[in-house]
Motif scaffolding. Structure first.
Motif, PDB file in Angstrom:
ATOM      1  N   LEU A  43       0.866  -1.182   0.000  1.00 38.81           N
ATOM      2  CA  LEU A  43       0.000   0.000   0.000  1.00 38.81           C
ATOM      3  C   LEU A  43       0.898   1.225   0.000  1.00 38.81           C
ATOM      4  O   LEU A  43       1.757   1.367   0.881  1.00 38.81           O
ATOM      5  CB  LEU A  43      -0.875   0.000   1.270  1.00 38.81           C
ATOM      6  N   CYS A  44       0.716   2.088  -1.011  1.00 34.36           N
ATOM      7  CA  CYS A  44       1.529   3.303  -1.063  1.00 34.36           C
ATOM      8  C   CYS A  44       0.661   4.536  -0.813  1.00 34.36           C
ATOM      9  O   CYS A  44      -0.310   4.782  -1.532  1.00 34.36           O
ATOM     10  CB  CYS A  44       2.228   3.422  -2.417  1.00 34.36           C
ATOM     11  N   LEU A  45       1.024   5.289   0.207  1.00 35.23           N
ATOM     12  CA  LEU A  45       0.282   6.496   0.564  1.00 35.23           C
ATOM     13  C   LEU A  45       1.033   7.707   0.037  1.00 35.23           C
ATOM     14  O   LEU A  45       2.187   7.947   0.425  1.00 35.23           O
ATOM     15  CB  LEU A  45       0.125   6.562   2.087  1.00 35.23           C
ATOM     16  N   VAL A  46       0.402   8.453  -0.864  1.00 33.78           N
ATOM     17  CA  VAL A  46       1.058   9.629  -1.442  1.00 33.78           C
ATOM     18  C   VAL A  46       0.634  10.861  -0.633  1.00 33.78           C
ATOM     19  O   VAL A  46      -0.534  11.257  -0.653  1.00 33.78           O
ATOM     20  CB  VAL A  46       0.697   9.789  -2.933  1.00 33.78           C
ATOM     21  N   GLY A  47       1.586  11.422   0.094  1.00 34.77           N
ATOM     22  CA  GLY A  47       1.268  12.523   1.014  1.00 34.77           C
ATOM     23  C   GLY A  47       0.881  11.923   2.363  1.00 34.77           C
ATOM     24  O   GLY A  47      -0.089  11.178   2.439  1.00 34.77           O
ATOM     25  N   ILE A  48       1.635  12.222   3.406  1.00 34.58           N
ATOM     26  CA  ILE A  48       1.383  11.552   4.682  1.00 34.58           C
ATOM     27  C   ILE A  48       0.875  12.564   5.730  1.00 34.58           C
ATOM     28  O   ILE A  48       1.536  12.896   6.708  1.00 34.58           O
ATOM     29  CB  ILE A  48       2.628  10.723   5.138  1.00 34.58           C
ATOM     30  N   GLY A  49      -0.338  13.081   5.468  1.00 28.86           N
ATOM     31  CA  GLY A  49      -0.967  14.028   6.397  1.00 28.86           C
ATOM     32  C   GLY A  49      -1.895  13.316   7.363  1.00 28.86           C
ATOM     33  O   GLY A  49      -1.746  12.122   7.624  1.00 28.86           O
ATOM     34  N   LEU A  50      -2.877  14.056   7.862  1.00 23.81           N
ATOM     35  CA  LEU A  50      -3.822  13.512   8.844  1.00 23.81           C
ATOM     36  C   LEU A  50      -4.510  12.241   8.347  1.00 23.81           C
ATOM     37  O   LEU A  50      -4.527  11.218   9.038  1.00 23.81           O
ATOM     38  CB  LEU A  50      -4.877  14.580   9.186  1.00 23.81           C
ATOM     39  N   ILE A  51      -5.086  12.298   7.131  1.00 25.23           N
ATOM     40  CA  ILE A  51      -5.882  11.165   6.646  1.00 25.23           C
ATOM     41  C   ILE A  51      -4.998   9.971   6.284  1.00 25.23           C
ATOM     42  O   ILE A  51      -5.227   8.865   6.770  1.00 25.23           O
ATOM     43  CB  ILE A  51      -6.747  11.591   5.427  1.00 25.23           C
ATOM     44  N   ASN A  52      -3.986  10.207   5.472  1.00 21.42           N
ATOM     45  CA  ASN A  52      -3.154   9.072   5.062  1.00 21.42           C
ATOM     46  C   ASN A  52      -2.381   8.461   6.234  1.00 21.42           C
ATOM     47  O   ASN A  52      -2.160   7.246   6.254  1.00 21.42           O
ATOM     48  CB  ASN A  52      -2.224   9.483   3.919  1.00 21.42           C
ATOM     49  N   SER A  53      -1.982   9.274   7.196  1.00 19.32           N
ATOM     50  CA  SER A  53      -1.284   8.681   8.347  1.00 19.32           C
ATOM     51  C   SER A  53      -2.255   7.887   9.216  1.00 19.32           C
ATOM     52  O   SER A  53      -1.864   6.937   9.894  1.00 19.32           O
ATOM     53  CB  SER A  53      -0.540   9.747   9.157  1.00 19.32           C
ATOM     54  N   SER A  54      -3.531   8.263   9.181  1.00 13.50           N
ATOM     55  CA  SER A  54      -4.545   7.468   9.887  1.00 13.50           C
ATOM     56  C   SER A  54      -4.790   6.158   9.147  1.00 13.50           C
ATOM     57  O   SER A  54      -4.965   5.103   9.766  1.00 13.50           O
ATOM     58  CB  SER A  54      -5.858   8.252  10.008  1.00 13.50           C
ATOM     59  N   ILE A  55      -4.789   6.231   7.808  1.00 13.83           N
ATOM     60  CA  ILE A  55      -4.927   5.003   7.009  1.00 13.83           C
ATOM     61  C   ILE A  55      -3.753   4.064   7.296  1.00 13.83           C
ATOM     62  O   ILE A  55      -3.935   2.859   7.495  1.00 13.83           O
ATOM     63  CB  ILE A  55      -5.012   5.335   5.498  1.00 13.83           C
ATOM     64  N   ALA A  56      -2.537   4.634   7.349  1.00 15.62           N
ATOM     65  CA  ALA A  56      -1.357   3.810   7.645  1.00 15.62           C
ATOM     66  C   ALA A  56      -1.544   3.058   8.959  1.00 15.62           C
ATOM     67  O   ALA A  56      -1.318   1.839   9.035  1.00 15.62           O
ATOM     68  CB  ALA A  56      -0.107   4.691   7.713  1.00 15.62           C
ATOM     69  N   ARG A  57      -1.995   3.766   9.974  1.00 12.30           N
ATOM     70  CA  ARG A  57      -2.180   3.146  11.294  1.00 12.30           C
ATOM     71  C   ARG A  57      -3.295   2.086  11.262  1.00 12.30           C
ATOM     72  O   ARG A  57      -3.139   0.992  11.801  1.00 12.30           O
ATOM     73  CB  ARG A  57      -2.515   4.219  12.328  1.00 12.30           C
ATOM     74  N   ALA A  58      -4.421   2.444  10.627  1.00  8.99           N
ATOM     75  CA  ALA A  58      -5.555   1.513  10.607  1.00  8.99           C
ATOM     76  C   ALA A  58      -5.234   0.289   9.749  1.00  8.99           C
ATOM     77  O   ALA A  58      -5.594  -0.838  10.099  1.00  8.99           O
ATOM     78  CB  ALA A  58      -6.806   2.221  10.089  1.00  8.99           C
ATOM     79  N   ALA A  59      -4.555   0.507   8.619  1.00  7.52           N
ATOM     80  CA  ALA A  59      -4.215  -0.609   7.721  1.00  7.52           C
ATOM     81  C   ALA A  59      -3.280  -1.580   8.429  1.00  7.52           C
ATOM     82  O   ALA A  59      -3.415  -2.805   8.315  1.00  7.52           O
ATOM     83  CB  ALA A  59      -3.572  -0.075   6.442  1.00  7.52           C
ATOM     84  N   ARG A  60      -2.356  -1.045   9.191  1.00  8.81           N
ATOM     85  CA  ARG A  60      -1.439  -1.902   9.937  1.00  8.81           C
ATOM     86  C   ARG A  60      -2.186  -2.666  11.024  1.00  8.81           C
ATOM     87  O   ARG A  60      -2.030  -3.879  11.164  1.00  8.81           O
ATOM     88  CB  ARG A  60      -0.333  -1.041  10.543  1.00  8.81           C
ATOM     89  N   LEU A  61      -3.016  -1.920  11.771  1.00  9.58           N
ATOM     90  CA  LEU A  61      -3.783  -2.526  12.867  1.00  9.58           C
ATOM     91  C   LEU A  61      -4.604  -3.713  12.386  1.00  9.58           C
ATOM     92  O   LEU A  61      -4.687  -4.743  13.061  1.00  9.58           O
ATOM     93  CB  LEU A  61      -4.697  -1.452  13.473  1.00  9.58           C
ATOM     94  N   HIS A  62      -5.200  -3.561  11.196  1.00  6.83           N
ATOM     95  CA  HIS A  62      -6.094  -4.597  10.703  1.00  6.83           C
ATOM     96  C   HIS A  62      -5.405  -5.546   9.710  1.00  6.83           C
ATOM     97  O   HIS A  62      -6.074  -6.341   9.046  1.00  6.83           O
ATOM     98  CB  HIS A  62      -7.330  -3.961  10.050  1.00  6.83           C
ATOM     99  N   GLY A  63      -4.112  -5.430   9.567  1.00 11.05           N
ATOM    100  CA  GLY A  63      -3.365  -6.327   8.685  1.00 11.05           C
ATOM    101  C   GLY A  63      -3.797  -6.259   7.232  1.00 11.05           C
ATOM    102  O   GLY A  63      -3.861  -7.270   6.533  1.00 11.05           O
ATOM    103  N   LEU A  64      -4.096  -5.027   6.761  1.00 13.64           N
ATOM    104  CA  LEU A  64      -4.651  -4.882   5.412  1.00 13.64           C
ATOM    105  C   LEU A  64      -3.601  -4.864   4.315  1.00 13.64           C
ATOM    106  O   LEU A  64      -3.930  -4.992   3.136  1.00 13.64           O
ATOM    107  CB  LEU A  64      -5.505  -3.605   5.345  1.00 13.64           C
ATOM    108  N   ALA A  65      -2.355  -4.629   4.668  1.00 12.02           N
ATOM    109  CA  ALA A  65      -1.299  -4.557   3.655  1.00 12.02           C
ATOM    110  C   ALA A  65      -0.040  -5.252   4.167  1.00 12.02           C
ATOM    111  O   ALA A  65       0.309  -5.141   5.350  1.00 12.02           O
ATOM    112  CB  ALA A  65      -0.997  -3.099   3.314  1.00 12.02           C
TER     113      ALA A  65
END
Lengths: 295, 295
Positions: B10-32
């Motif tokens: 999973l590649c997040l382009v721009g690591i602001g509020l939303i994408n950094s939240s996605i990074a955390r949630a994706a990791r938490l739920h083993g999505l990537a």
């Protein structure tokens, strides 16, 4: 707490959100020997008694006001003249009368003429509240860490002002003394305009076609819902605020409209720099509010 | 969790509020299997690595994008064309590209032309956020119980849409599919107008004389502070929203202004009933939002 309370009998006229919170806080802190409420609604009286937040409640001024040392009027400000006419004849010299109205010039104008010689008038306005109304909605901690503005006229008995000050401080508030006119000007921008804007934008949304309206509700977390909270405040209270602080409110609406028109124009002409500069400046105000512990 | 993850990289382009939240949630739920970020700011990359929310971070598209299965663009919408030009040449057929921008027509207009044949484009917009920005501000629970709107164009690969849907559902969101044009119209009223109004009113206050401004901060608990929170949102992001959803935003400003003018007139002429009726109607919207669990 073992000393005699600050007031023998505290009488709350109108038992809504604010006065029912005062009842709870005054009891918690032992500020009054006895707490009674005068309310035109028999049902509100019964609710207050059932909640156990007052010792007595009734609709008859002569009975309820007998022996009151401090009277706090907590009705919508449009009712102040009628309240004055109802309570005035039953007030003894030395009694302190205060209120919690959101405008102060109109309260001085409408209530003061009904107060007999020797009664001390200390108008007040706690800067605290929620979007809920009625005696059930109150809670003892409502005033903790919040400001309470007092607007006594020149020459008001200093002891009376001190006693009202002590009441609010004990309930957790900080006190600011202000002229009524200045109060109304400050509150027009901090409170009356925000409420009017919130009522407007929520109204704009509720005029949308049905399907769009459902989507507004569904996706309200994107900003809209912050406005709906304050647009759920008591309609009568707010009607009276706007009617009784007309001059100051119309002045700030005018300023607001000019500013909105400027941003609207910047959007239309694609002036990104104007928008960005404006949006940066408003962040500073938020930080100041956080620093002032009022966030 | 023991099955292979939804996305390899999973590649997040721009690591602001939303994408950094996605990074955390994706990791938490083993999505990537692997989470990487491409950000033009070296400092943001370092922060993301230090926070431990990504496995790799860098400023060079060719390096960072290699092998990405899902790319989520989380930059301000004004940057979409530049992002498209930067990432387009490095995308392999079969890659899914999504975004989290607050407007959708402009994103389709600016990003889509840069995507090579065989790349699946599933524009998205999570209706979630806070007034804070940057990689530090994110948290894994941001999307819990919130809506995420997807606006795929007709003919988009159904499997790609399903995979993006599953990602958001697993992070706690409900999904709504919409046309980009309709999205922009709905969000103009639920989000863009409220933000513009909040920015305006806070700006009006910050133009006051110094002493009055201090008082506005002090007494902000009376309504004003509710507006300052959303007026503290990211200036660049919001500049871009207004510039890229001009038509819909100008239309709702117009409606809002008409409604405000009507209330202003009612105040001027002392039309209490008009005010009261309006203020009662707006309460219903609040109740509907509470019922919809979006309060």
């Amino acid at each position: 707490m073992t000393a005699s309370p600050l007031f023998g009998t505290l009488c709350l006229v109108g038992i809504g959100l604010i006065n029912s919170s005062i009842a709870r806080a005054a009891r918690l802190h032992g500020l009054a020997g006895r707490i009674v409420t005068l309310d035109a609604s028999q049902q509100a009286c019964e609710t207050a008694l059932k909640l156990g937040i007052v010792d007595a409640a009734g609709t008859d001024p002569a009975t309820v006001l007998a022996g009151a040392d401090l009277i706090i009027v907590g009705t919508p400000v449009g009712a102040m003249a009628a309240v004055g006419a109802a309570i005035g004849p039953h007030l003894m010299p030395g009694t302190i009368v205060s209120d919690v109205g959101s405008v102060k010039m109109a309260v001085v104008r409408d209530l003061l003429p009904h107060l007999p010689e020797g009664v001390h008038f200390v108008p007040g306005h706690p800067i605290a509240g929620t979007e809920h109304s009625g005696p059930d909605a109150g809670f003892a901690e409502l005033f903790q860490g919040r400001w309470c503005i007092l607007t006594p006229l020149p020459g008001t008995d200093a002891v009376a002002v001190d006693k009202v000050t002590t009441l609010w401080r004990t309930m957790g508030s900080m006190i600011e003394i202000m002229e009524p006119h200045h109060h109304d000007k400050v509150l027009a921008i901090t409170s009356h305009l925000p409420h009017l804007i919130a009522y407007t934008i929520v109204g704009t949304a509720s005029d949308l076609e049905d399907d769009l309206q459902q989507e507004v509700i569904k996706f309200s977390a994107s900003g809209f819902r912050d406005f709906t909270r304050i647009a759920a405040s008591d309609p009568i209270m707010w009607r009276d605020v706007f009617l009784n602080n007309k001059e100051a409110v119309l002045e700030v609406i005018q300023r607001f409209t000019e500013d909105l028109t400027a941003l609207q124009r910047a959007i239309r002409w694609g002036e990104g720099e104007t928008l960005e500069t404006h949006f940066r400046e408003t962040r500073a105000i938020r930080r100041a509010i956080i620093d002032a512990k009022q966030a």
